[in-house]
Write a protein that holds these residues in place. Structure first.
Motif, PDB file in Angstrom:
ATOM      1  N   GLY A  85      26.260  45.629  42.211  1.00  0.00           N
ATOM      2  CA  GLY A  85      27.390  45.393  42.779  1.00  0.00           C
ATOM      3  C   GLY A  85      28.477  44.537  42.063  1.00  0.00           C
ATOM      4  N   LYS A  86      29.479  44.144  42.971  1.00  0.00           N
ATOM      5  CA  LYS A  86      30.530  43.394  42.429  1.00  0.00           C
ATOM      6  C   LYS A  86      30.882  42.311  43.369  1.00  0.00           C
ATOM      7  N   ALA A  87      30.620  41.076  43.169  1.00  0.00           N
ATOM      8  CA  ALA A  87      30.868  39.811  44.042  1.00  0.00           C
ATOM      9  C   ALA A  87      32.311  39.334  43.804  1.00  0.00           C
ATOM     10  N   ARG A  88      32.935  39.136  44.827  1.00  0.00           N
ATOM     11  CA  ARG A  88      34.143  38.246  44.882  1.00  0.00           C
ATOM     12  C   ARG A  88      33.856  37.225  45.809  1.00  0.00           C
ATOM     13  N   MET A  89      33.953  35.765  45.105  1.00  0.00           N
ATOM     14  CA  MET A  89      33.743  34.670  45.935  1.00  0.00           C
ATOM     15  C   MET A  89      35.148  33.866  46.093  1.00  0.00           C
ATOM     16  N   ARG A  90      35.145  33.433  47.379  1.00  0.00           N
ATOM     17  CA  ARG A  90      36.595  32.728  47.754  1.00  0.00           C
ATOM     18  C   ARG A  90      36.058  31.336  48.203  1.00  0.00           C
ATOM     19  N   TRP A  91      36.704  30.180  48.013  1.00  0.00           N
ATOM     20  CA  TRP A  91      36.337  28.791  48.337  1.00  0.00           C
ATOM     21  C   TRP A  91      37.287  27.888  48.437  1.00  0.00           C
ATOM     22  N   GLY A  92      37.353  26.806  48.997  1.00  0.00           N
ATOM     23  CA  GLY A  92      38.403  25.747  49.284  1.00  0.00           C
ATOM     24  C   GLY A  92      38.599  25.766  50.669  1.00  0.00           C
ATOM     25  N   GLU A  93      39.349  24.684  50.932  1.00  0.00           N
ATOM     26  CA  GLU A  93      39.744  24.267  52.562  1.00  0.00           C
ATOM     27  C   GLU A  93      40.297  25.476  52.886  1.00  0.00           C
ATOM     28  N   LYS A  94      41.179  26.312  52.275  1.00  0.00           N
ATOM     29  CA  LYS A  94      41.727  27.560  52.821  1.00  0.00           C
ATOM     30  C   LYS A  94      41.381  28.787  52.010  1.00  0.00           C
ATOM     31  N   LEU A  95      40.331  28.607  51.344  1.00  0.00           N
ATOM     32  CA  LEU A  95      39.704  29.671  50.572  1.00  0.00           C
ATOM     33  C   LEU A  95      40.691  30.281  49.477  1.00  0.00           C
ATOM     34  N   GLU A  96      41.461  29.308  48.967  1.00  0.00           N
ATOM     35  CA  GLU A  96      42.471  29.574  47.993  1.00  0.00           C
ATOM     36  C   GLU A  96      42.155  29.723  46.722  1.00  0.00           C
ATOM     37  N   PHE A  97      40.929  29.615  46.590  1.00  0.00           N
ATOM     38  CA  PHE A  97      40.324  29.665  44.985  1.00  0.00           C
ATOM     39  C   PHE A  97      39.424  31.340  44.958  1.00  0.00           C
ATOM     40  N   VAL A  98      39.454  31.942  43.889  1.00  0.00           N
ATOM     41  CA  VAL A  98      38.646  32.912  43.891  1.00  0.00           C
ATOM     42  C   VAL A  98      38.161  33.424  42.598  1.00  0.00           C
ATOM     43  N   ALA A  99      36.926  33.960  42.372  1.00  0.00           N
ATOM     44  CA  ALA A  99      36.429  34.230  41.170  1.00  0.00           C
ATOM     45  C   ALA A  99      35.626  35.611  41.376  1.00  0.00           C
ATOM     46  N   GLU A 100      35.241  36.538  40.423  1.00  0.00           N
ATOM     47  CA  GLU A 100      34.271  37.654  40.631  1.00  0.00           C
ATOM     48  C   GLU A 100      33.101  37.501  39.749  1.00  0.00           C
ATOM     49  N   ALA A 101      32.098  38.054  40.222  1.00  0.00           N
ATOM     50  CA  ALA A 101      30.613  38.059  39.651  1.00  0.00           C
ATOM     51  C   ALA A 101      30.261  39.370  39.593  1.00  0.00           C
ATOM     52  N   GLY A 102      29.557  39.907  38.638  1.00  0.00           N
ATOM     53  CA  GLY A 102      28.965  41.233  38.468  1.00  0.00           C
ATOM     54  C   GLY A 102      27.254  40.914  38.267  1.00  0.00           C
ATOM     55  N   PRO A 103      26.666  42.227  37.924  1.00  0.00           N
ATOM     56  CA  PRO A 103      25.175  42.198  37.752  1.00  0.00           C
ATOM     57  C   PRO A 103      24.949  41.280  36.495  1.00  0.00           C
ATOM     58  N   GLY A 104      23.815  40.630  36.914  1.00  0.00           N
ATOM     59  CA  GLY A 104      23.281  39.552  35.747  1.00  0.00           C
ATOM     60  C   GLY A 104      23.981  38.177  35.874  1.00  0.00           C
ATOM     61  N   ASP A 105      25.114  37.987  36.628  1.00  0.00           N
ATOM     62  CA  ASP A 105      25.765  36.770  36.746  1.00  0.00           C
ATOM     63  C   ASP A 105      25.112  35.576  37.871  1.00  0.00           C
ATOM     64  N   PHE A 106      25.230  34.580  37.407  1.00  0.00           N
ATOM     65  CA  PHE A 106      24.953  33.469  38.310  1.00  0.00           C
ATOM     66  C   PHE A 106      26.092  32.705  39.147  1.00  0.00           C
ATOM     67  N   ILE A 107      25.779  32.431  40.293  1.00  0.00           N
ATOM     68  CA  ILE A 107      27.026  31.832  40.903  1.00  0.00           C
ATOM     69  C   ILE A 107      26.575  30.554  41.432  1.00  0.00           C
TER      70      ILE A 107
END
Length: 162
Positions: A85-107
């Motif tokens: 699948g395809k992961a989209r991570m949001r983070w921060g006090e207001k979830l203001e940052f984003v990055a994506e990860a796919g199969p085989g990726d580590f977060i």
């Protein structure tokens, strides 16, 4: 003193048979663990199931098009490995940052970081393996008003800077 690979002081009185290596079948994971809306967590390795002292491990599935509520994991460090699948991570006090990860990726998610997992696919389940730095699962669900358009963040390897 030479190292012979054997530590007699560490061997349990009845040997390692029931306290050594454990195999936890994938179809026997325990869904009775801390949950966040939008995802299904299941425990494989923890204190109760495997006698783990310092880590927790399990699986996370996020349905197509779904996203979780914002949360953090207290003092715990988390590692997420994307199986499919395809992961989209949001983070921060207001979830203001984003990055994506796919199969085989580590977060990697450090302690206390507010974050949200998003399945970036409308067709495919996002399946991940999850490992945390303590034997109990800690989840603090948060009430965050997210910013509308988060800022993309690319991975920068601190050892091999561009």
């Amino acid at each position: 003193m030479p190292h012979d690979g054997h530590h007699s002081h560490d061997v349990p009185p009845n040997g390692w048979k029931h306290t050594g290596v454990r195999v936890i079948p994938g179809n026997s994971l325990d869904p009775n663990t801390a949950q966040t809306p939008g995802m299904n967590r299941a425990a494989a390795i923890n204190a109760a199931r495997a006698g783990a002292q310092k880590i927790w491990a399990g699986t996370v599935d996020i349905h197509a098009g779904a996203k979780t509520g914002a949360h953090h994991h207290g003092a715990l460090e988390s590692v997420i490995y994307v199986v499919s699948g395809k992961a989209r991570m949001r983070w921060g006090e207001k979830l203001e940052f984003v990055a994506e990860a796919g199969p085989g990726d580590f977060i990697f998610v450090p302690p206390y970081v507010p974050h949200q997992e998003i399945n970036a696919s409308d067709a495919e389940t996002l399946s991940c393996v999850l490992v945390r730095s303590d034997n109990e699962s800690v989840v603090v669900n948060l009430d965050i008003e997210p910013v509308e358009k988060p800022e993309g963040v690319l991975w920068v390897d601190p050892i091999h800077k561009a």
